[in-house]
Scaffold this motif. Sequence first.
Motif, PDB file in Angstrom:
ATOM      1  N   SER A 470      -5.511  35.926 -10.716  1.00 39.26           N
ATOM      2  CA  SER A 470      -5.244  34.596 -11.290  1.00 39.26           C
ATOM      3  C   SER A 470      -4.132  33.871 -10.553  1.00 39.26           C
ATOM      4  O   SER A 470      -4.295  32.703 -10.164  1.00 39.26           O
ATOM      5  N   PRO A 471      -2.951  34.513 -10.308  1.00 36.65           N
ATOM      6  CA  PRO A 471      -1.940  33.814  -9.527  1.00 36.65           C
ATOM      7  C   PRO A 471      -2.381  33.525  -8.102  1.00 36.65           C
ATOM      8  O   PRO A 471      -1.986  32.522  -7.520  1.00 36.65           O
ATOM      9  N   ARG A 474      -4.162  30.250  -7.775  1.00 34.31           N
ATOM     10  CA  ARG A 474      -3.414  29.055  -8.165  1.00 34.31           C
ATOM     11  C   ARG A 474      -2.828  28.375  -6.920  1.00 34.31           C
ATOM     12  O   ARG A 474      -2.223  29.015  -6.075  1.00 34.31           O
ATOM     13  N   TYR A 475      -2.998  27.068  -6.835  1.00 38.21           N
ATOM     14  CA  TYR A 475      -2.433  26.319  -5.726  1.00 38.21           C
ATOM     15  C   TYR A 475      -0.956  26.047  -6.028  1.00 38.21           C
ATOM     16  O   TYR A 475      -0.628  25.405  -7.008  1.00 38.21           O
ATOM     17  N   ASP A 476      -0.064  26.568  -5.190  1.00 37.32           N
ATOM     18  CA  ASP A 476       1.360  26.313  -5.369  1.00 37.32           C
ATOM     19  C   ASP A 476       2.056  26.358  -4.015  1.00 37.32           C
ATOM     20  O   ASP A 476       1.434  26.532  -2.987  1.00 37.32           O
TER      21      ASP A 476
END
Length: 476
Positions: A470-471, A474-476
Motif C-alpha cells: 500500500s505505501p 502511494r505517490y509521494d
Amino acid sequence: MIQSDEMAVVDANSEALGVPRKQLMESSGNAVARAVRDRTAPGESVAFVCGRGNNGGDAMVAARFLSDRKVTVHLLGRPATISTDIARENWAALEAAELDARVVRDSAEFAIDSPALVVDAMLGTGVTGRLREPEATIARRLNEAAVPVLSVDVPSGIDADTGEAAGPAVEADAVVTFHDMKPGLEALDVTVTVADIGIPDAAERLVERGDLLRLSRRPESHKGDHGEVLVVGGGPYTGAPALAAQAALRAGADLVRVACPEQIARDVQGYAEELIVRGFTGDRLRPTVVDSLLDRAATHDAVVLGPGLGNIDETLAAVQSFLTEYDGTAVVDADALQVVPTVETDATLVCTPHQGELRAMGGETAEDPRERAKLVESFATELGHTLLVKGAQDVVSDGEVTRRNRTGNPGMTVGGTGDVLAGVVAALVCRLPTHAAAAVGAYATGRAGDRVVERQGHGLLAGDLLAELSPALRYD
C-alpha cells in the motif's frame, strides 16, 4: 502525440530522474518567450493573462525574458492562492524585479490596452470542464478583442485530449505546447509549435514514481468499483495462491476470491481471514472443473491463473481449456505460462515469466537490459499479449510500447515474490490498461521489496512485501 494524463506522468517521472519541475518551467517559459518574439517586435506591448497553476508559472517565466517588450502580467486571483510553490516563486520574482505585475480579483478589474499580443496562460492541459469565473468572462473578452492570442500548452477552456470545449474557450491564433503534440490541438484551426523543454527520453522509457499518478479513487466509490479478482491456483502448493490473493487486496482490489482444490481450501483460508475461498473437487486443477471456473470468472474483473497449480498433464490441459474459452482479462503466472504460446484465446493476457520461464515459452533474453527489452518486445508482438518479464530490470511490453522497471533488489529472488507480483498486477488491471497495470505493478512490488530490505536487510520473505504494498503504491 501524448494524452494530458500521460503528460502528467512524464513530468513527474522527469523529476524522479533528476530534472526538477522548476527546471522544466524555466525551459517552458523560454519556449513561450521565443514564440512571443516570433510574433512581436521590440518595444511592442505584450499582456500575459496568468492562472494560479503551473501554466501561469510558465508565462511568468516568459515575462522575465522579454525585457525588450512592454510586458504586463495579469494574475487571476490573489497571489496567496497560487497553487504550486514554483509558480509562487516566479510571481515573487516578477514583483522583486519590479515588472508590471497586476492582481485581478474579478473580471471587472481586468483591462488590457490593445497590446500587440495576448498570452493566454489561464489553464493548462491538466484542467478540463467548463471555465469558471473570472476565466470564462475573460475568455469571452479576449475573443471579442481585435488582438492576436498565443496560448500556452492549450487554449484555456479546450480539452487537450479531444479539442472540445464545455463552454466559453479562448480562440487562440497560435499555441506553444511542450514535449509532444496533444491530440485535441489537431482539431483546432491554429498554428501549433511543439517545444522541447528537456524532458529526458527515459521519462517515458523507464517506469518511475510518476506512474503512480495513474491510480486514483473517486470519493463516491462503492464496494466493487475497484475490482473483483479471482485467483485460480493451488494443489501441490497452498502458499502461492494465498500470497497472490492477499497481494491483490493490498494493491486495492475490493474483493478477492480464491478457487483451489477443496483438499487445501481450509489451509489457504488460514493464511488470512479476508480471503474468500471456494474449493473445487479434487486435489488438483483438472479439465472436469473448468466449466464451473469459467462461470465464476465471468463475474470477476480479472483472473490470476497459475500460482501453485503444478504442471501435471491434466492441470496443463485444464489451463489450456480455460484460456480457450475465457474472453476476460487474466494474469498468467508460474506453470500456466507454458500453455500460452500454443493456445488460441480471446482473453486479454498479462504474462509474468522470469527469464527461465520466458525461454521455456520460446522467447529469448540477454544480459544487457536494452537488448533484453528489444527481445521481449519482439516476443510480445509474436504472442499478441502483454509480457512482464521479471529480472534485475523488469521489462514490460505489449509489442508496441516497451518499458523497463528498475525497482527491486537481489533479496527478491526468494520464492513467492512472483505470486505477490501477479496479485498486484491483477488488482491494477481492474482499473488500468494492461500495459500500465503491468508497469505500475512491477514498480510497486519492487519498491515494496526495497522498503523491506532498507528496514531489515536481506533475508526477506515474500509475505514481508504485503504490508509494504500500500505505501509503495502511494505517490509521494
